[in-house]
Design an enzyme around this catalytic site. Sequence first.
Site, short mmCIF file in Angstrom:
data_model
loop_
_atom_site.label_atom_id
_atom_site.label_comp_id
_atom_site.label_asym_id
_atom_site.label_seq_id
_atom_site.Cartn_x
_atom_site.Cartn_y
_atom_site.Cartn_z
N ARG A 84 43.57 31.43 44.73
CA ARG A 84 44.04 31.45 46.11
C ARG A 84 43.69 30.19 46.85
NH1 ARG A 84 41.81 37.24 48.07
NH2 ARG A 84 42.35 38.24 46.12
N LYS A 116 42.94 47.74 36.88
CA LYS A 116 42.22 47.54 38.14
C LYS A 116 42.83 48.51 39.17
CE LYS A 116 42.54 43.94 41.70
NZ LYS A 116 42.31 42.52 42.01
N GLU A 147 35.34 36.47 38.18
CA GLU A 147 36.77 36.33 38.47
C GLU A 147 36.96 35.32 39.59
OE1 GLU A 147 38.76 39.94 39.84
OE2 GLU A 147 40.30 38.72 40.82
C1 3PG Z 1 40.34 40.63 46.81
O1 3PG Z 1 41.43 41.03 47.08
O2 3PG Z 1 39.88 39.55 47.17
C2 3PG Z 1 39.50 41.49 45.95
O3 3PG Z 1 40.07 42.72 45.79
C3 3PG Z 1 38.11 41.59 46.49
O4 3PG Z 1 38.12 42.34 47.61
P1 3PG Z 1 36.80 42.43 48.52
O5 3PG Z 1 36.68 41.11 49.23
O6 3PG Z 1 37.10 43.56 49.44
O7 3PG Z 1 35.64 42.70 47.59
#
Ligand code: 3PG
Length: 212
Positions: free
Chosen positions: A51, A134, A47
């Site tokens: 961003r 999710k 994934e």
């Molecule tokens: C995010 O918001 O980037 C994902 O949920 C991943 O979260 P994490 O960095 O806590 O694994």
Amino acid sequence: MTPQDASRETEKLCRMAPVIPVLVIDDVAHALPLARALVEGGLPVLEVTLRTPAALAAIAEMATVEGGVVGAGTLLTPKDVEAAKNAGARFGVSPGATDRLLDACEEADLPLLPGAATASEAMALLERGYSVQKFFPAEANGGAKALKAIGAPIPQVRFCPTGGVTLGNAGDYLGLSNVLCVGGSWVAPKDMLEAGDWAGITALAAEAAGLR
Ligand code: 3PG
């Protein structure tokens, strides 16, 4: 694509490995070696979060990696869905869900793993036909204990908990009957990306791929 079809697709993806790496890519030059390193370690479903300015180009590059299935995360709007689809994303992930976002994914034939944080949100998505969701933000929201509790009255929804999941707590989630896999960024730490430590990332991926 119907929500039921989308859920069938995302369930298949969630069953390919115990962990879906959540990737924040700042430099498109990292995309190919990162995808190869993760796939080699045993994590084929990736994934890429929308961003960073490099995200869409990274998805396009990573989509060429054999054995990998690359999707787009942080889908918030129909525009994001269109951009993800055009970049070659094979699935989408969103932190929550809105009707506009769900409509856009269904119209674009992009299987979506939609986010839910409460019983009501999980119920609303299930009512629409999404049985694979999710759970976000997993740890901040009560962690495995909360997800287990949601599973008692709503066992037909299966989840990919994400947000605060680590090598240390992933097993707590993976042991739940309503969890298919977890998502997490720990397998691709920023410092290792910047150092080009692809062998190190493959080792982290292999460790994650061995989780049960
Ligand atoms: C995010 O918001 O980037 C994902 O949920 C991943 O979260 P994490 O960095 O806590 O694994």
